[in-house]
Write a protein that holds these residues in place. Structure first.
Motif, PDB file in Angstrom:
ATOM      1  N   LEU A  11      -3.329  61.756   1.727  1.00 48.16           N
ATOM      2  CA  LEU A  11      -3.729  62.860   0.856  1.00 48.16           C
ATOM      3  C   LEU A  11      -4.188  62.345  -0.505  1.00 48.16           C
ATOM      4  O   LEU A  11      -5.228  62.769  -1.022  1.00 48.16           O
ATOM      5  CB  LEU A  11      -2.578  63.847   0.689  1.00 48.16           C
ATOM      6  N   LEU A  12      -3.442  61.414  -1.080  1.00 50.01           N
ATOM      7  CA  LEU A  12      -3.815  60.856  -2.379  1.00 50.01           C
ATOM      8  C   LEU A  12      -5.141  60.104  -2.304  1.00 50.01           C
ATOM      9  O   LEU A  12      -5.960  60.169  -3.225  1.00 50.01           O
ATOM     10  CB  LEU A  12      -2.714  59.935  -2.901  1.00 50.01           C
ATOM     11  N   LYS A  13      -5.348  59.410  -1.205  1.00 47.24           N
ATOM     12  CA  LYS A  13      -6.604  58.678  -1.016  1.00 47.24           C
ATOM     13  C   LYS A  13      -7.788  59.649  -0.956  1.00 47.24           C
ATOM     14  O   LYS A  13      -8.835  59.413  -1.561  1.00 47.24           O
ATOM     15  CB  LYS A  13      -6.515  57.852   0.263  1.00 47.24           C
ATOM     16  N   GLN A  14      -7.618  60.750  -0.248  1.00 45.72           N
ATOM     17  CA  GLN A  14      -8.682  61.754  -0.139  1.00 45.72           C
ATOM     18  C   GLN A  14      -8.953  62.413  -1.487  1.00 45.72           C
ATOM     19  O   GLN A  14     -10.111  62.611  -1.866  1.00 45.72           O
ATOM     20  CB  GLN A  14      -8.291  62.811   0.900  1.00 45.72           C
ATOM     21  N   VAL A  15      -7.904  62.755  -2.221  1.00 48.24           N
ATOM     22  CA  VAL A  15      -8.067  63.372  -3.542  1.00 48.24           C
ATOM     23  C   VAL A  15      -8.769  62.404  -4.493  1.00 48.24           C
ATOM     24  O   VAL A  15      -9.665  62.797  -5.248  1.00 48.24           O
ATOM     25  CB  VAL A  15      -6.701  63.824  -4.106  1.00 48.24           C
ATOM     26  N   ALA A  16      -8.391  61.134  -4.454  1.00 45.64           N
ATOM     27  CA  ALA A  16      -9.038  60.136  -5.312  1.00 45.64           C
ATOM     28  C   ALA A  16     -10.508  59.977  -4.947  1.00 45.64           C
ATOM     29  O   ALA A  16     -11.368  59.851  -5.829  1.00 45.64           O
ATOM     30  CB  ALA A  16      -8.314  58.798  -5.195  1.00 45.64           C
TER      31      ALA A  16
END
Length: 107
Positions: A11-16
């Motif tokens: 999720l953090l990778k996608q948001v970044a």
């Protein structure tokens, strides 16, 4: 047996990823808007600036998805997103033409 803890990394990778796409395309839109204001000696208006940023962000996101579908490298994707953001609404018209060629329609 307890459930596995939620894995935040995807999720953090996608948001970044979406963050840099939107940021880069909006930066391109801001540069374009400020250049146009200086060239035409127009007064700065916050509403027009915000509209330019929103349009550039939207176009940058569409361009990112097209680059992903075409399996482009990350550096080439970044270049395409930045240029599309700088082009703003002109990018939308070009994407419309591409859509028409791909699907045989004239929007």
């Amino acid at each position: 047996m307890p459930d596995k803890p939620f894995d935040w990394w995807p999720l953090l990778k996608q948001v970044a990823t979406y963050g840099w796409v939107m940021g880069l395309s909006m930066l391109g839109g801001a540069v374009s808007h400020l250049q146009r204001i200086n060239a035409l000696r127009l007064r700065f208006r916050w509403l027009a600036f915000a509209a330019e940023l929103l349009t550039s962000g939207f176009v940058g996101l569409l361009t990112y998805w097209l680059c992903q579908a075409a399996a482009m490298s990350a550096p080439m994707t970044a270049v395409m997103v930045g240029i599309a953001g700088h082009m703003g609404t002109r990018s939308l018209f070009r994407l419309e033409k591409l859509y028409g060629r791909l699907f045989g329609e004239n929007p």
